[in-house]
Design a protein around this motif. Structure first.
Motif, short mmCIF file in Angstrom:
data_model
loop_
_atom_site.label_atom_id
_atom_site.label_comp_id
_atom_site.label_asym_id
_atom_site.label_seq_id
_atom_site.Cartn_x
_atom_site.Cartn_y
_atom_site.Cartn_z
N ARG A 28 4.90 -5.70 -3.38
CA ARG A 28 6.17 -4.97 -3.30
C ARG A 28 6.55 -4.41 -4.67
O ARG A 28 7.08 -3.30 -4.78
N VAL B 8 3.77 -6.67 4.29
CA VAL B 8 3.80 -5.50 3.41
C VAL B 8 3.01 -4.37 4.05
O VAL B 8 1.93 -4.60 4.60
N ASP B 9 3.53 -3.16 3.97
CA ASP B 9 2.83 -1.99 4.51
C ASP B 9 1.91 -1.39 3.44
O ASP B 9 2.33 -1.17 2.31
N PRO C 291 2.74 -11.17 -1.54
CA PRO C 291 3.71 -10.19 -1.04
C PRO C 291 4.64 -9.64 -2.11
O PRO C 291 4.86 -8.42 -2.18
N ASP C 292 5.17 -10.51 -2.97
CA ASP C 292 6.08 -10.03 -4.02
C ASP C 292 5.36 -9.12 -5.01
O ASP C 292 5.93 -8.12 -5.46
N THR D 4 1.03 -10.44 5.82
CA THR D 4 1.58 -10.28 4.47
C THR D 4 3.01 -9.77 4.49
O THR D 4 3.76 -9.95 3.53
N LYS E 4 4.53 -1.28 -5.33
CA LYS E 4 5.04 -0.13 -4.57
C LYS E 4 6.34 0.38 -5.18
O LYS E 4 6.56 1.60 -5.26
N ALA E 5 7.18 -0.54 -5.63
CA ALA E 5 8.42 -0.13 -6.27
C ALA E 5 8.16 0.61 -7.57
O ALA E 5 8.98 1.44 -8.00
#
Length: 221
Positions: free
Chosen positions: A104, A133-134, A100-101, A131, A107-108
């Motif tokens: 993310r 997360v999208d 997950p991290d 998860t 995406k960032a």
């Protein structure tokens, strides 16, 4: 210019606990004299791969049929409820701890993230929810009517995402499902998540290699 990272799901993002789940489901029959459990699990794995090379059928049917064939090969009694139990278990599997991290962070960093998976829509929806997360795009074998390593699956995905393969970074654990067939697709980059210490091959380079997803954001920048 769009930046897209595509992922295999099971074994790459999702901890695909099919082998231990199979052992739990069959626990009452695994004391069969002469049974080599590791050989049985490996045959089950190979039969699933063989099944996805055949004309498309839903993944739940592949789980049932390949499990039955592997059990019959090793003299184990197959019950329909065995296959049902595996089908019910797959959507419950969650992500590896670092996933997950890492997603993310990508995406960032301005990346679109996508899944290209040998699965059914209903299965992967729950795995994705696990998860937290999208994803920007989710492509399944059910949609493509083909399974990786068939090129049809990848071509369908790029058309669905409206993206040139030269802009895509594909990230996967599956050697035979992903790394081999993507060599000649003209992708921007390929990253092998070699979670199980498998030997690679110079014949299918270039690719980057990482032991898990934690280093992917830094690798891609």
């Amino acid at each position: 210019m769009r930046k897209i990272v595509t992922f295999d799901a099971y074994g790459t993002l999702i901890d695909f606990q099919l082998a231990p789940t199979t052992l739990r489901v069959l626990a009452d029959r695994l004391d069969l004299d002469g049974l080599d459990v590791d050989e049985f699990l490996d045959d089950f794995r190979v039969m699933r791969f063989q099944a996805v090379l055949e004309p498309y059928r839903p993944y739940r049917e592949i789980l049932h049929s390949s499990l039955e064939l592997a059990m019959r090969l090793h003299g184990l009694e197959y019950r329909t409820s065995d296959g049902d139990a595996l089908v019910e278990a797959v959507p419950t599997f969650g992500p590896f701890p670092e996933v997950p991290d890492a997603l993310r962070a990508l995406k960032a960093g301005g990346y679109e993230i996508a899944i290209i998976s040998n699965t059914e829509d209903a299965f992967i929806a729950r795995n994705i929810a696990n998860t937290g997360v999208d994803f920007d795009h989710v492509i399944t074998a059910e949609q493509a009517k083909a399974y990786k390593p068939d090129r049809q699956t990848f071509d369908f995905a790029y058309q669905a995402m409206d993206i040139d393969p030269a802009q895509v970074i594909h990230t996967a654990q599956g050697w035979e499902y992903d790394l081999i067939p993507t060599r000649d697709l003209g992708l921007a980059r390929r990253v092998w998540i070699n979670r199980y210490g498998r030997r690679g091959s110079t014949a299918y380079q270039p690719y980057d290699e990482l032991p898990d997803l934690s280093g992917l954001p830094a690798l891609l920048g």
